[in-house]
Motif scaffolding. Structure first.
Motif, mmCIF file in Angstrom:
data_model
loop_
_atom_site.group_PDB
_atom_site.id
_atom_site.type_symbol
_atom_site.label_atom_id
_atom_site.label_comp_id
_atom_site.label_asym_id
_atom_site.label_seq_id
_atom_site.Cartn_x
_atom_site.Cartn_y
_atom_site.Cartn_z
ATOM 1 N N CYS A 25 0.862 -1.175 0.000
ATOM 2 C CA CYS A 25 0.000 0.000 0.000
ATOM 3 C C CYS A 25 0.897 1.223 0.000
ATOM 4 N N TRP A 28 0.414 7.720 2.989
ATOM 5 C CA TRP A 28 0.608 9.099 2.524
ATOM 6 C C TRP A 28 0.456 10.047 3.714
ATOM 7 N N ALA A 86 2.859 10.069 -6.695
ATOM 8 C CA ALA A 86 1.873 8.986 -6.614
ATOM 9 C C ALA A 86 2.148 7.912 -7.669
ATOM 10 N N LYS A 90 2.877 4.126 -6.804
ATOM 11 C CA LYS A 90 2.053 3.061 -7.404
ATOM 12 C C LYS A 90 2.927 1.925 -7.928
ATOM 13 N N ARG A 115 -5.204 9.420 -4.523
ATOM 14 C CA ARG A 115 -5.939 8.249 -4.021
ATOM 15 C C ARG A 115 -6.615 7.491 -5.164
ATOM 16 N N PHE A 118 -5.026 4.467 -7.061
ATOM 17 C CA PHE A 118 -4.801 3.180 -6.409
ATOM 18 C C PHE A 118 -6.094 2.388 -6.295
ATOM 19 N N PHE A 123 -4.502 3.115 -0.506
ATOM 20 C CA PHE A 123 -4.047 4.474 -0.196
ATOM 21 C C PHE A 123 -4.453 4.814 1.231
ATOM 22 N N GLU A 125 -4.276 7.522 3.973
ATOM 23 C CA GLU A 125 -3.988 8.937 4.208
ATOM 24 C C GLU A 125 -3.812 9.180 5.705
#
Length: 211
Positions: A25, A28, A86, A90, A115, A118, A123, A125
């Motif tokens: 994952c 973030w 990102a 990924k 977000r 994904f 993702f 947060e």
């Protein structure tokens, strides 16, 4: 006419996750400069590494030395900074690795765009919450001082806004919570999501028992 076709690979993300023994994952971390993102990100990576979890830390400042060195701090450049970061994260997630990203990422639309890149649940947060007054007093890189002196324009928290997450997956308040507890909160969330694998889970339980 679009001539670019996606080339499938024989080894899948699921295959890589099985080989690693855990899921993957992106974690973030978003928050003001001086809120503690980099400190938490480093401590989190170390804690995961000690559990045998494969990780990679993508620090926003470090990326601006290479991949994103051509970008400034306008809203358009900030959006591109997030998009590129990102995209790299990924790739790590596809490799079966937990990517830890620490960036101010001040605008909600940019974080939501990240977000959306994904799969659901990939993702995470983390809102690193800290009052701007505390961040200014810390000012580890002297950036607030320079911004207040007019040397830096468009600095988040001074003359550019920060839009806090409305529903973050995890929130840590670094003005009142010790570093160890902040990391523990993120680890607990990853465990609850079943992202760390059985061996990492057992390692975490042993560490908790030793404390």
């Amino acid at each position: 006419m679009n001539t670019i076709v996606w080339q499938p690979t024989p080894v899948t993300k699921a295959d890589r996750r099985r080989l690693n023994g855990h899921s993957s994952c992106v974690v973030w971390l978003t928050g003001l400069s001086g809120s503690g993102k980099s400190t938490i990100a480093g401590a989190l990576e170390l804690a995961l590494h000690e559990r045998g979890v494969r990780t990679y830390l993508l620090d926003g400042d470090n990326l601006r030395h290479g991949l994103n060195r051509d970008l400034g701090f306008s809203p358009e450049h900030r959006a591109e900074n997030i998009r590129r970061t990102a995209e790299v994260a990924k790739l790590f997630v596809d490799a079966g690795i937990i990517a830890i990203c620490g960036l101010i990422s001040p605008y909600r639309r940019d974080r939501e765009a990240a977000r959306a890149m994904f799969e659901p649940g990939e993702f995470i947060e983390v809102f690193v919450d800290c009052p701007v007054e505390v961040c200014r007093s810390r000012d580890p890189k002297g950036l607030y001082k320079r911004a207040l002196a007019g040397e830096i324009k468009g600095f988040t928290g001074i003359d550019d806004p920060y839009e806090p997450p409305i529903r973050p997956d995890v929130m840590v308040q670094t003005d009142r919570t010790p570093l160890r507890e902040c990391v523990r909160a993120i680890l607990h969330h990853l465990e609850q999501r079943g992202l760390l694998g059985a061996s990492a889970q057992r390692a975490g339980e042993r560490a908790a028992g030793e404390r």
